[in-house]
Write a protein that holds these residues in place. Sequence first.
Motif, mmCIF file in Angstrom:
data_model
loop_
_atom_site.group_PDB
_atom_site.id
_atom_site.type_symbol
_atom_site.label_atom_id
_atom_site.label_comp_id
_atom_site.label_asym_id
_atom_site.label_seq_id
_atom_site.Cartn_x
_atom_site.Cartn_y
_atom_site.Cartn_z
ATOM 1 N N ASN A 185 4.602 1.978 13.391
ATOM 2 C CA ASN A 185 5.125 2.746 12.479
ATOM 3 C C ASN A 185 4.947 1.446 11.368
ATOM 4 O O ASN A 185 5.807 0.449 11.443
ATOM 5 N N ARG A 235 4.956 3.837 6.385
ATOM 6 C CA ARG A 235 4.081 4.809 5.582
ATOM 7 C C ARG A 235 3.628 5.573 6.707
ATOM 8 O O ARG A 235 3.566 6.939 6.819
ATOM 9 N N TRP A 236 3.012 4.965 7.775
ATOM 10 C CA TRP A 236 2.094 5.952 8.776
ATOM 11 C C TRP A 236 2.832 5.669 10.013
ATOM 12 O O TRP A 236 3.127 4.499 10.593
ATOM 13 N N TYR A 237 2.786 6.590 10.894
ATOM 14 C CA TYR A 237 3.174 6.389 12.233
ATOM 15 C C TYR A 237 2.328 7.132 13.305
ATOM 16 O O TYR A 237 2.022 8.147 12.865
ATOM 17 N N PHE A 287 2.861 10.930 8.613
ATOM 18 C CA PHE A 287 2.771 9.964 7.650
ATOM 19 C C PHE A 287 4.073 10.129 6.734
ATOM 20 O O PHE A 287 4.334 11.495 6.608
ATOM 21 N N THR A 303 8.067 13.693 5.057
ATOM 22 C CA THR A 303 7.224 13.334 6.173
ATOM 23 C C THR A 303 6.324 14.432 6.734
ATOM 24 O O THR A 303 6.770 15.504 6.590
#
Length: 363
Positions: A321, A324-326, A358, A67
């Motif tokens: 979230n 994959r992305w947050y 991410f 991440t």
Amino acid sequence: MNARQIVLFLCWIGLSVPVWAGGDTLSVAPVSRHQPRRGFLHGLYEFVRDFSRVDTNYIEPQHYNFTFMLQNTNTYEVYRLQSRTGQSVTFSPEPTYKIGPYFGWRWVFLGYTLDLVHSGGSRKQDFSLSLYSSQLGIDLFFRKTGNDYKVRRFKLADDIDTSPVEQMPFDGFHASIKGFNLYYITNHRKFSYPAAYSQSTVQRRSCGSPLFGISYSSHKIDVDWQRLMELSRWRLPEGTFSAIDSSLTASKVNYKDFAISAGYAYNWVFARDFLFDISLSLAIAYKHTESKLDRDNFIFRNFNLKNFNLDGVGRFGIVWNNTRWYIGTSAIFHTYNYRRPEFYTNSTFGSVNFYVGFNFGKR
């Protein structure tokens, strides 16, 4: 046990650990292990693994190995002291704003933040570490003030306008606090703290949990009252200055706080991939206070205060979230109170984080 051994032990028991320490960050997430031999070792293994087991109908585990995150951290603190006659003074520094990148690989999460306000002269020290697992959580903290405090509020008497003193820099105030909060999450299979505060899981269905804990903290407050009186005489119109109450002018106040707490936390999944968390805990705290007094100004010979009071911890977080992305924000604030007829203190400190990141490298 050194730091490396502690980290390896936390990895083994499956804790999720976000750590903030002057900009450096370390995170430990659940790990998988091979099936151990049957018997005692297998039973011990199952007991330890139970700390990270979750109901996947409510909580979705992490799917990636790596991440990257960019985070802004803002810290705040306020100290208020009040006398038996109602005179009071509130000190706080300018907020601290930090920003920096973070990179994580499974359970290791490292980063660095740059202080955007203080360039190195404030002598401020702060360390905070929060460990989150399915069942247990702990906050460790240490803060020591710098020299950038201001008099935010000041009250001498109802008929005295003290606004000329307020917002003035004051380097005669020094304080420090250190301690920990340890809490147990009862509904740990369906409720996830890491989903709200470390992004290592995703809460898929709304759920809450009662919290129970214990805590300890040590506080030190030192005010140069003579300097504050000189500042007041200089800023206030001639003839309006009123002496500060002798019950307020304890030159140093040191107290220890022992508490048991209970509270409730709730994760609200208000839309797909969105989560709002609110967590509040109240603690019944036993304070043991010792004060070194300026005996020329203070009328009490033995200022040893022992009493029960209420403290509190609040957490708030909102995150999107999709695994994959947050992106999100989180906050945690601690407040400590001590009240007696002749003296009152309140200390509040906390931090607010904004982050975006991410995950990558599918497991």
